[in-house]
Design a protein around this motif. Structure first.
Motif, PDB file in Angstrom:
ATOM      1  N   TRP A 273      38.193  36.124  37.786  1.00 23.68           N
ATOM      2  CA  TRP A 273      37.594  34.858  38.202  1.00 23.68           C
ATOM      3  C   TRP A 273      38.697  33.808  38.248  1.00 23.68           C
ATOM      4  O   TRP A 273      39.418  33.598  37.278  1.00 23.68           O
ATOM      5  N   GLY A 274      38.827  33.140  39.366  1.00 26.19           N
ATOM      6  CA  GLY A 274      40.018  32.356  39.629  1.00 26.19           C
ATOM      7  C   GLY A 274      40.284  31.202  38.698  1.00 26.19           C
ATOM      8  O   GLY A 274      41.428  30.907  38.382  1.00 26.19           O
ATOM      9  N   ASP A 275      39.246  30.511  38.238  1.00 26.37           N
ATOM     10  CA  ASP A 275      39.465  29.263  37.497  1.00 26.37           C
ATOM     11  C   ASP A 275      38.641  29.299  36.219  1.00 26.37           C
ATOM     12  O   ASP A 275      37.411  29.292  36.264  1.00 26.37           O
ATOM     13  N   THR A 276      39.294  29.352  35.075  1.00 28.67           N
ATOM     14  CA  THR A 276      38.587  29.325  33.796  1.00 28.67           C
ATOM     15  C   THR A 276      39.143  28.190  32.947  1.00 28.67           C
ATOM     16  O   THR A 276      40.250  27.709  33.170  1.00 28.67           O
ATOM     17  N   GLU A 277      38.361  27.779  31.964  1.00 25.66           N
ATOM     18  CA  GLU A 277      38.728  26.650  31.121  1.00 25.66           C
ATOM     19  C   GLU A 277      38.862  27.114  29.683  1.00 25.66           C
ATOM     20  O   GLU A 277      37.993  27.823  29.177  1.00 25.66           O
ATOM     21  N   PRO A 278      39.941  26.759  28.993  1.00 23.98           N
ATOM     22  CA  PRO A 278      40.069  27.153  27.591  1.00 23.98           C
ATOM     23  C   PRO A 278      39.023  26.469  26.722  1.00 23.98           C
ATOM     24  O   PRO A 278      38.548  25.382  27.035  1.00 23.98           O
ATOM     25  N   VAL A 279      38.674  27.148  25.642  1.00 22.30           N
ATOM     26  CA  VAL A 279      37.708  26.592  24.693  1.00 22.30           C
ATOM     27  C   VAL A 279      38.494  26.026  23.518  1.00 22.30           C
ATOM     28  O   VAL A 279      39.146  26.764  22.785  1.00 22.30           O
ATOM     29  N   ASP A 280      38.449  24.729  23.346  1.00 25.69           N
ATOM     30  CA  ASP A 280      39.170  24.107  22.234  1.00 25.69           C
ATOM     31  C   ASP A 280      38.416  22.865  21.780  1.00 25.69           C
ATOM     32  O   ASP A 280      37.418  22.456  22.361  1.00 25.69           O
ATOM     33  N   GLY A 281      38.901  22.274  20.680  1.00 28.42           N
ATOM     34  CA  GLY A 281      38.285  21.075  20.150  1.00 28.42           C
ATOM     35  C   GLY A 281      36.925  21.303  19.524  1.00 28.42           C
ATOM     36  O   GLY A 281      36.123  20.376  19.423  1.00 28.42           O
ATOM     37  N   LEU A 282      36.647  22.552  19.105  1.00 22.60           N
ATOM     38  CA  LEU A 282      35.340  22.886  18.549  1.00 22.60           C
ATOM     39  C   LEU A 282      35.403  22.966  17.030  1.00 22.60           C
ATOM     40  O   LEU A 282      36.477  23.078  16.432  1.00 22.60           O
ATOM     41  N   ALA A 283      34.227  22.936  16.406  1.00 20.73           N
ATOM     42  CA  ALA A 283      34.145  22.987  14.947  1.00 20.73           C
ATOM     43  C   ALA A 283      34.771  24.271  14.419  1.00 20.73           C
ATOM     44  O   ALA A 283      34.519  25.357  14.961  1.00 20.73           O
TER      45      ALA A 283
ATOM     46  N   GLY B 255      41.047  27.822  41.963  1.00 17.35           N
ATOM     47  CA  GLY B 255      39.704  27.452  42.378  1.00 17.35           C
ATOM     48  C   GLY B 255      39.540  27.529  43.886  1.00 17.35           C
ATOM     49  O   GLY B 255      38.520  28.020  44.390  1.00 17.35           O
ATOM     50  N   LEU B 256      40.548  27.040  44.632  1.00 17.69           N
ATOM     51  CA  LEU B 256      40.481  27.101  46.094  1.00 17.69           C
ATOM     52  C   LEU B 256      40.447  28.543  46.578  1.00 17.69           C
ATOM     53  O   LEU B 256      39.736  28.873  47.537  1.00 17.69           O
ATOM     54  N   ALA B 257      41.183  29.414  45.910  1.00 17.49           N
ATOM     55  CA  ALA B 257      41.178  30.831  46.282  1.00 17.49           C
ATOM     56  C   ALA B 257      39.802  31.446  46.070  1.00 17.49           C
ATOM     57  O   ALA B 257      39.330  32.257  46.873  1.00 17.49           O
ATOM     58  N   MET B 258      39.133  31.029  44.978  1.00 10.58           N
ATOM     59  CA  MET B 258      37.808  31.562  44.708  1.00 10.58           C
ATOM     60  C   MET B 258      36.802  31.048  45.731  1.00 10.58           C
ATOM     61  O   MET B 258      35.896  31.775  46.154  1.00 10.58           O
ATOM     62  N   VAL B 259      36.941  29.801  46.159  1.00  7.17           N
ATOM     63  CA  VAL B 259      36.069  29.254  47.206  1.00  7.17           C
ATOM     64  C   VAL B 259      36.202  30.085  48.477  1.00  7.17           C
ATOM     65  O   VAL B 259      35.197  30.462  49.112  1.00  7.17           O
ATOM     66  N   LEU B 260      37.416  30.404  48.854  1.00  5.42           N
ATOM     67  CA  LEU B 260      37.651  31.199  50.065  1.00  5.42           C
ATOM     68  C   LEU B 260      37.061  32.601  49.926  1.00  5.42           C
ATOM     69  O   LEU B 260      36.507  33.151  50.883  1.00  5.42           O
ATOM     70  N   LEU B 261      37.169  33.183  48.734  1.00  3.04           N
ATOM     71  CA  LEU B 261      36.632  34.525  48.511  1.00  3.04           C
ATOM     72  C   LEU B 261      35.111  34.555  48.707  1.00  3.04           C
ATOM     73  O   LEU B 261      34.569  35.405  49.421  1.00  3.04           O
ATOM     74  N   VAL B 262      34.421  33.613  48.062  1.00  5.18           N
ATOM     75  CA  VAL B 262      32.957  33.580  48.175  1.00  5.18           C
ATOM     76  C   VAL B 262      32.552  33.235  49.605  1.00  5.18           C
ATOM     77  O   VAL B 262      31.561  33.755  50.135  1.00  5.18           O
TER      78      VAL B 262
ATOM     79  N   ILE C  16      37.134  37.610  57.821  1.00  2.00           N
ATOM     80  CA  ILE C  16      38.449  38.234  57.618  1.00  2.00           C
ATOM     81  C   ILE C  16      39.515  37.169  57.409  1.00  2.00           C
ATOM     82  O   ILE C  16      40.399  37.292  56.541  1.00  2.00           O
ATOM     83  N   THR C  17      39.426  36.092  58.175  1.00  2.00           N
ATOM     84  CA  THR C  17      40.391  34.995  58.005  1.00  2.00           C
ATOM     85  C   THR C  17      40.298  34.402  56.597  1.00  2.00           C
ATOM     86  O   THR C  17      41.319  34.190  55.914  1.00  2.00           O
ATOM     87  N   ALA C  18      39.079  34.138  56.139  1.00  2.00           N
ATOM     88  CA  ALA C  18      38.887  33.569  54.799  1.00  2.00           C
ATOM     89  C   ALA C  18      39.376  34.525  53.722  1.00  2.00           C
ATOM     90  O   ALA C  18      39.993  34.096  52.723  1.00  2.00           O
ATOM     91  N   ALA C  19      39.124  35.822  53.903  1.00  2.00           N
ATOM     92  CA  ALA C  19      39.564  36.807  52.909  1.00  2.00           C
ATOM     93  C   ALA C  19      41.082  36.842  52.818  1.00  2.00           C
ATOM     94  O   ALA C  19      41.661  36.873  51.717  1.00  2.00           O
ATOM     95  N   HIS C  20      41.756  36.851  53.973  1.00  2.00           N
ATOM     96  CA  HIS C  20      43.229  36.862  53.962  1.00  2.00           C
ATOM     97  C   HIS C  20      43.783  35.588  53.310  1.00  2.00           C
ATOM     98  O   HIS C  20      44.763  35.642  52.539  1.00  2.00           O
ATOM     99  N   GLU C  21      43.182  34.459  53.598  1.00  2.00           N
ATOM    100  CA  GLU C  21      43.644  33.202  52.982  1.00  2.00           C
ATOM    101  C   GLU C  21      43.432  33.232  51.468  1.00  2.00           C
ATOM    102  O   GLU C  21      44.283  32.740  50.701  1.00  2.00           O
ATOM    103  N   SER C  22      42.326  33.800  51.044  1.00  2.00           N
ATOM    104  CA  SER C  22      42.070  33.907  49.602  1.00  2.00           C
ATOM    105  C   SER C  22      43.102  34.797  48.932  1.00  2.00           C
ATOM    106  O   SER C  22      43.659  34.453  47.878  1.00  2.00           O
ATOM    107  N   ILE C  23      43.376  35.950  49.544  1.00  2.00           N
ATOM    108  CA  ILE C  23      44.357  36.878  48.975  1.00  2.00           C
ATOM    109  C   ILE C  23      45.724  36.210  48.869  1.00  2.00           C
ATOM    110  O   ILE C  23      46.415  36.305  47.833  1.00  2.00           O
ATOM    111  N   ALA C  24      46.115  35.508  49.912  1.00  2.00           N
ATOM    112  CA  ALA C  24      47.426  34.846  49.905  1.00  2.00           C
ATOM    113  C   ALA C  24      47.493  33.754  48.844  1.00  2.00           C
ATOM    114  O   ALA C  24      48.524  33.587  48.158  1.00  2.00           O
ATOM    115  N   LEU C  25      46.424  33.005  48.690  1.00  2.00           N
ATOM    116  CA  LEU C  25      46.429  31.917  47.711  1.00  2.00           C
ATOM    117  C   LEU C  25      46.465  32.468  46.287  1.00  2.00           C
ATOM    118  O   LEU C  25      47.171  31.930  45.421  1.00  2.00           O
TER     119      LEU C  25
END
Length: 679
Positions: A376-386, A507-514, A529-538
């Motif tokens: 999954w292209g864009d994830t957020e770390p978990v911090d600042g928690l109890a 995140g942009l790569a994941m947008v192109l994939l979906v 096909i164009t969107a898939a190639h752009e996603s792969i390249a990104l």
């Protein structure tokens, strides 16, 4: 001397305990009259145990009445008050009463407990007496009341699970199942129960199979002949007043639970004193099973200490452990624990316990989510928690992580809801953003979408722009699963704007994939096909590597344009990657591989691959992937003229699609069956 007959009045009808009643009577049937005492052996003992309100005394008394003829020399009964408002009965006093009842003169009673116990055993060694020791607390303590040998027998009732020290037949009581309806009808009338089945279902759901609760609810109905049952159901479902309503005179569900809780408080052992606090804290977050690790976070105790505390509560029948290291409270007990938390636990302690468990779920979902969705292209770390001493769940593989997420989904949904209401909503979007692996396999269950919408609203309200974009991509994915292409593309456009502003390439790569997947479903293959190639390249520009999900999307587009050889090459390569790292995508990737093989004329290979896809989907419990595999298999059979097999697979696909609410597979399957009927 007249034989003592001290049993309390028995219930006219015993509902839902036929099996346990048979166990008691079978264990205590006396040996035939005339059997020499030296051949009788050890006195049989039956221990009936379970939480308060389950009807232990009712069962034991009913069984004792049925056994009266087998014990003609009498029946002794005592309420030991192990759980009650008054002091526990002194054994010396109980033995004095029993001996007097058996004909011993008061002037002949020894003073010492051991001497009285020896005299008691001597008097019962040659008599057929049934002894009912009701409401015992500590089974090791009642040893002086157990005859040593001879034809007598003993029934003990207790809330505490027996240890191995007492040689006895153990009969645990559990909440009633469907028999609860019969008990309710017995109390308030069959005609009223039959007239409102839905209200009855709701009342019984609140009572949770607890006979005491069902009787008290039935009593309220019986005393209000003009009331619809739905009125009581509405009031019972209002949690703050549930325990108040399950009360009549000096009998109540709350009092039944309070006796067990008071025993914990009064116990001198450090373990049980700590378990009273543990029980209160469980009320901070009631309503679903807790793992040992989650309980460790809630209680702020190391794992070993947490296990000891929970074991004490299990033995005291305050909580249940239906599986190793899994703990659950009966719904009414959970309500009582929540009441104790509100009234007896300082507010700062409640808040701290709440924050610890919320933080633990955020970390645990992050652990499981990254393991089950590595691309999954864009994830957020978990911090600042109890902080918490609790370890995360032990997950050995992505498949383990997927199973954990599905199992814990009720708790995860609660965590997201509570995070939103807590004033610290960050865990809500952190958790939901990591459920893509779960959602890929189980989106059709209907839990994923509301979670995403809730978290997205929170992210927007708090200006968490990157989280907002991530959740729009997830929402687009859900829309795609539901074949809402316009909604999917609109969500992707919104996400793309935010990611472009924030310059988040993953995140942009994941947008192109979906987007490529959506174009595939719409038949816009060139754009796809164009969107898939752009996603792969990104994706390559971010970390220099290939993203297998993007490449498999390209392969499906190749298949749709007739390039089955290239599709087969890519899909075969990355199926093996997914087996190791992304199990949620294995069934759908194998299905696409099967379609590629069929297009290449390799029908047997295609059917074998599709059979494997179906098997893996069924093992995962992924109804969507299983239904698609069935539908594609039917198509392969139909194209080769195997109409019977095609009909069977389309029929199975249709049944599964309807059960899971899969509109598109339902339509395809109906079309396939109609085409067979027309041919």
């Amino acid at each position: 001397m007249r034989a003592p007959h001290q049993l309390p009045r028995t219930a006219s009808v015993l509902i839902g305990r036929e099996r346990e009643l048979g166990q008691v009577t079978a264990a205590l049937r006396a040996p035939p009259e005339g059997t020499p005492a030296d051949l009788v052996g050890t006195v049989p003992v039956v221990v009936v145990y379970g939480m308060g309100g389950l009807g232990k005394t009712t069962l034991a008394v009913h069984a004792a009445h049925l056994l009266r003829e087998a014990y003609p020399d009498g029946q002794l009964y005592v309420n030991l008050n192990g759980y009650g408002t008054g002091p526990e009965r002194e054994l010396n006093d109980v033995l004095a009463r029993f001996l007097t009842d058996l004909g011993v003169s008061g002037s002949c009673l020894p003073d010492h407990l051991d001497d009285r116990a020896a005299l008691y055993r001597d008097h019962l060694a040659r008599r057929r007496v049934l002894v009912l020791l009701d409401n015992a607390h500590d089974l090791t303590r009642i040893a002086p009341l157990i005859p040593g040998a001879g034809p007598s027998a003993v029934i003990v009732t207790t809330r505490r699970a027996p240890s191995g020290q007492l040689d006895a037949v153990r009969i645990p009581l559990r909440p009633l199942g469907t028999e609860g309806r019969d008990l309710l009808a017995l109390v308030c009338g069959e005609h009223r129960v039959a007239a409102e089945p839905e209200a009855v279902r709701r009342i019984l759901a609140v009572c949770g199979g607890l006979p005491l609760a069902i009787r008290l609810a039935g009593g309220r109905i019986a005393n209000r002949p003009g009331w619809p049952l739905s009125v009581l159901a509405d009031r019972l479902e209002d949690a703050p007043q549930t325990l108040e309503l399950l009360t009549a005179d000096d009998t109540s569900v709350r009092a039944a639970f309070a006796m067990s809780y008071q025993t914990l408080l009064e116990n001198d052992g450090a373990g049980e004193a700590g378990s009273a606090r543990a029980f209160r804290l469980l009320g901070v977050w009631p309503g679903f099973p807790l793992s040992l690790e989650a309980a460790s976070a809630l209680l702020d105790e190391p794992i070993d200490r947490t296990l000891d505390l929970l074991d004490t509560l299990v033995d005291a029948q305050m909580i249940q452990s239906p599986a190793p290291h899994t703990y659950v409270l009966h719904d009414l007990v959970a309500g009582y624990a929540a009441e104790l938390a509100r009234t007896q636990e300082p507010s700062q302690n409640q808040a701290a316990a709440h924050d610890r468990l919320l933080a633990w779920y955020a970390r645990a979902v992050h652990h499981a989510g990254t393991l089950s969705t590595p691309y999954w292209g864009d994830t957020e770390p978990v911090d600042g928690l109890a902080p918490s001493p609790a370890p995360l769940p032990r997950l050995a593989s992505p498949t383990d992580a997927l199973a954990w997420l599905r199992q814990e989904m009720p708790a995860i949904r609660t965590a997201v809801r509570r995070a939103g209401a807590s004033g610290r909503p960050e865990p809500a979007w952190q958790i939901v953003g990591l459920l893509t692996g779960y959602g890929t396999s189980y989106w059709w269950e209907g839990h994923w979408g509301p979670l995403v919408t809730n978290a997205l609203d929170l992210a927007r309200a708090h200006g968490a722009r990157r989280a907002e974009a991530r959740l729009y991509v997830v929402l687009a994915t859900i829309s795609g699963h539901n074949w809402d292409h316009a909604g999917c593309l609109a969500h992707l456009n919104t996400a793309e704007e935010v990611y472009a502003e924030e310059d988040v390439k993953e995140g942009l790569a994941m947008v192109l994939l979906v987007r490529a997947l959506t174009f595939l479903k719409e038949g816009r293959l060139t754009e796809g096909i164009t969107a898939a190639h752009e996603s792969i390249a990104l994706f390559r520009s971010v970390d220099g590597g290939d993203n297998p999900v993007a490449l498999c999307t390209l392969a499906k587009l190749h298949l749709a344009t007739g390039n089955a050889e290239e599709a087969e090459r890519i899909l075969r390569r990355y199926t093996e990657v997914f087996r190791r790292e992304l199990p949620s995508l294995v069934p759908t990737t194998l299905t696409s591989l099967g379609e590629s093989l069929a297009a290449l004329g390799r029908r047997q290979d295609a059917l074998a691959t599709l059979a494997e896809a179906l098997s893996i989907a069924e093992a995962l419990g992924d109804h969507s992937a299983a239904a698609v595999a069935l539908q594609v298999t039917a198509t392969v059979h139909a194209r080769s003229g195997r109409t019977d097999a095609a009909r069977d697979y389309w029929t199975r696909a249709l049944a599964l699609a309807r059960r899971a609410g899969l509109v598109k597979v339902t339509s395809y399957s109906l079309d396939g069956l109609e085409s067979l009927a027309a041919s």
